[in-house]
Design an enzyme around this catalytic site. Structure first.
Site, PDB file in Angstrom:
ATOM      1  N   ASP A 169      -9.263  10.605  -0.310  1.00 30.26           N
ATOM      2  CA  ASP A 169      -9.879  11.885   0.068  1.00 30.26           C
ATOM      3  C   ASP A 169      -9.362  12.947  -0.896  1.00 30.26           C
ATOM      4  OD1 ASP A 169      -7.300  12.209   1.260  1.00 30.26           O
ATOM      5  OD2 ASP A 169      -8.090  11.870   3.272  1.00 30.26           O
ATOM      6  N   GLU A 189      -7.532   4.718   0.453  1.00 33.92           N
ATOM      7  CA  GLU A 189      -7.642   5.806   1.451  1.00 33.92           C
ATOM      8  C   GLU A 189      -8.063   7.121   0.802  1.00 33.92           C
ATOM      9  OE1 GLU A 189      -4.075   6.132   3.851  1.00 33.92           O
ATOM     10  OE2 GLU A 189      -3.720   3.978   3.821  1.00 33.92           O
ATOM     11  N   HIS A 237      -4.779   9.840  -1.519  1.00 31.76           N
ATOM     12  CA  HIS A 237      -4.948  11.106  -0.790  1.00 31.76           C
ATOM     13  C   HIS A 237      -4.597  12.186  -1.795  1.00 31.76           C
ATOM     14  CE1 HIS A 237      -5.460   9.253   3.094  1.00 31.76           C
ATOM     15  NE2 HIS A 237      -4.377   8.535   2.913  1.00 31.76           N
ATOM     16  N   ASN A 258       0.835  -1.203   0.000  1.00 31.52           N
ATOM     17  CA  ASN A 258       0.000   0.000   0.000  1.00 31.52           C
ATOM     18  C   ASN A 258       0.875   1.260   0.000  1.00 31.52           C
ATOM     19  OD1 ASN A 258      -2.751   1.110   0.349  1.00 31.52           O
ATOM     20  ND2 ASN A 258      -2.072   1.760   2.388  1.00 31.52           N
TER      21      ASN A 258
HETATM   22  C1  XIL Z   1      -3.628   8.475   9.530  1.00 29.07           C
HETATM   23  C2  XIL Z   1      -4.889   8.529  10.391  1.00 29.07           C
HETATM   24  O1  XIL Z   1      -5.957   8.915   9.589  1.00 29.07           O
HETATM   25  C3  XIL Z   1      -4.698   9.497  11.528  1.00 29.07           C
HETATM   26  O2  XIL Z   1      -5.796   9.441  12.415  1.00 29.07           O
HETATM   27  C4  XIL Z   1      -3.411   9.187  12.288  1.00 29.07           C
HETATM   28  O3  XIL Z   1      -3.192  10.174  13.269  1.00 29.07           O
HETATM   29  C5  XIL Z   1      -2.235   9.124  11.342  1.00 29.07           C
HETATM   30  O4  XIL Z   1      -2.492   8.194  10.308  1.00 29.07           O
HETATM   31  N1  XIL Z   1      -1.474   6.921   5.153  1.00 29.07           N
HETATM   32  C6  XIL Z   1      -1.884   5.813   5.853  1.00 29.07           C
HETATM   33  C7  XIL Z   1      -2.823   5.946   6.985  1.00 29.07           C
HETATM   34  O5  XIL Z   1      -1.548   4.683   5.457  1.00 29.07           O
HETATM   35  O6  XIL Z   1      -2.628   4.987   7.977  1.00 29.07           O
HETATM   36  C8  XIL Z   1      -2.752   7.340   7.605  1.00 29.07           C
HETATM   37  O7  XIL Z   1      -3.780   7.443   8.569  1.00 29.07           O
HETATM   38  C9  XIL Z   1      -2.871   8.394   6.529  1.00 29.07           C
HETATM   39  C10 XIL Z   1      -1.764   8.279   5.524  1.00 29.07           C
END
Ligand code: XIL
Length: 350
Positions: free
Chosen positions: A268, A266, A236, A200
């Site tokens: 957003d 993930e 992201h 990932n």
């Molecule tokens: C983030 C969480 O959303 C937060 O709550 C935490 O403080 C930090 O981690 N990449 C990832 C996720 O693989 O696990 C991360 O999640 C965001 C970036």
């Protein structure tokens, strides 16, 4: 004459079944969620969750209505489940599993090997390379073993590459050596032969140095016989810097051609860098969601579409960037945004 026509139009409009209008506006609440539309297309739709919020009936109801896949946002990370050398704490992780199983949802385990969110005893630990291997093996066996047979997929290794495509000088690489990646996948397979095992990462969703490196890494692992079933593309992203649909499609397709799955893990979409009017930003955001989902739907091996948080109220982005934002499908009140409508439309389109 004008008045007669006007009243005739009004009269006719009154007879139309407005409640069944095909395109509900952003403020209408659908009765059937995204998962109902996604299922016949062979796609799972999910979101990251925190068990602390699951007691809120509105949060739980929205989750259950819309999604058939959950990722614990933090509850399965090393510092949470393994806070001391001899102590594991599965309370939060168990709560996510219980919710998912009670609602007939799948779970993506996240994440086993990563630089972030490591407990102090690991960060400060003074061990030999062999002992570090024992520590990581024990961690993977224990965590994956606990949920054996109940987890759809694990993000085994998270974010091992730099944006320029080089291998990160990461914590586990320094402790164990480059082979930490292959070892982690082997241990995860041994601990749960049924779970799909994912690499990932973020920033390598379209076509660039990073996605090239992800491709090369995965190809190399597969050639070496390492048990790997898929690539998680975090997604992201932000207005103005999102990859194009065409690049996404090309990247998804070449990964799929390796015979592995692709999950959007993930997603957003930040609005904060744009100075356009809010309504325009929300429309542009919807198109980014639409592009990613459309590319995913076009590649048969793209099997999951996950957003990083249920609604804008629960997004990690404000904490991470220090600025207000609205990066998700639902607003702070849990109402669907234009992005949600775009996702619905794509799922419903032939
Ligand atoms: C983030 C969480 O959303 C937060 O709550 C935490 O403080 C930090 O981690 N990449 C990832 C996720 O693989 O696990 C991360 O999640 C965001 C970036």
């Amino acid at each position: 004459m004008f008045r007669r026509t006007f009243f005739l139009v009004l009269l006719l409009a009154g007879c139309l079944p407005l409640a069944e209008a095909p395109n509900p506006t952003a403020s209408e609440t659908p009765t059937q969620g995204l998962s109902t539309l996604a299922e016949p297309r062979g796609l799972l739709v999910g979101t990251a969750v925190d068990p602390d919020w699951m007691d809120d009936p509105a949060y739980a109801a929205l989750l259950a209505r819309e999604f058939n896949l959950l990722t614990p946002e933090n509850a399965m990370k090393f510092e949470v489940v393994h806070p001391e050398p001899e102590r594991y704490d599965f309370q939060a992780a168990d709560a996510v599993m219980a919710f998912a199983e009670a609602h007939n949802m799948q779970v993506r385990g996240h994440t086993l090997v990563w630089d972030s969110q490591l407990p102090e005893w690991v960060l400060q630990g003074d061990y030999t390379p062999e002992q570090w291997q024992d520590i990581l093996r024990d961690h993977i066996y224990t965590v994956v073993g606990r949920y054996r047979g109940r987890i759809l997929a694990w993000d085994v290794v998270n974010e091992a590459l730099n944006d320029d495509g080089t291998l990160q000088d990461s914590f586990w690489r320094r402790k164990i050596g480059r082979e930490y990646i292959a070892l982690a996948f082997q241990w995860a397979r041994a601990a749960d032969p049924e779970a799909l095992l994912f690499y990932n990462d973020n920033g390598g969703e379209g076509l660039n140095a990073k996605s090239q490196a992800v491709y090369a890494l995965v190809q190399g692992l597969l050639e070496a016989g390492v048990p790997l079933d898929g690539v998680g593309l975090q997604m992201h992203t932000a207005l103005g810097s999102a990859p194009t649909r065409q690049d996404l499609l090309a990247n998804f397709q070449r990964l799929a051609d390796l015979g592995i799955q692709i999950h959007i893990t993930e997603m957003d979409v930040r609005l904060q860098y744009s100075d356009k009017p809010q309504a325009e930003k929300l429309r542009a955001q919807a198109e980014v969601y639409r592009d990613v989902l459309a590319a995913c739907l076009q590649v048969q091996n793209c099997r999951a579409f996950v957003t990083w948080g249920l609604s804008d109220r629960y997004s990690w982005i404000e904490g991470f960037t220090g600025l207000p934002d609205q990066p998700l499908l639902f607003d702070r009140q849990g109402q669907p945004k234009p992005a949600y409508q775009a996702v619905r439309e794509e799922l419903a389109s032939p």
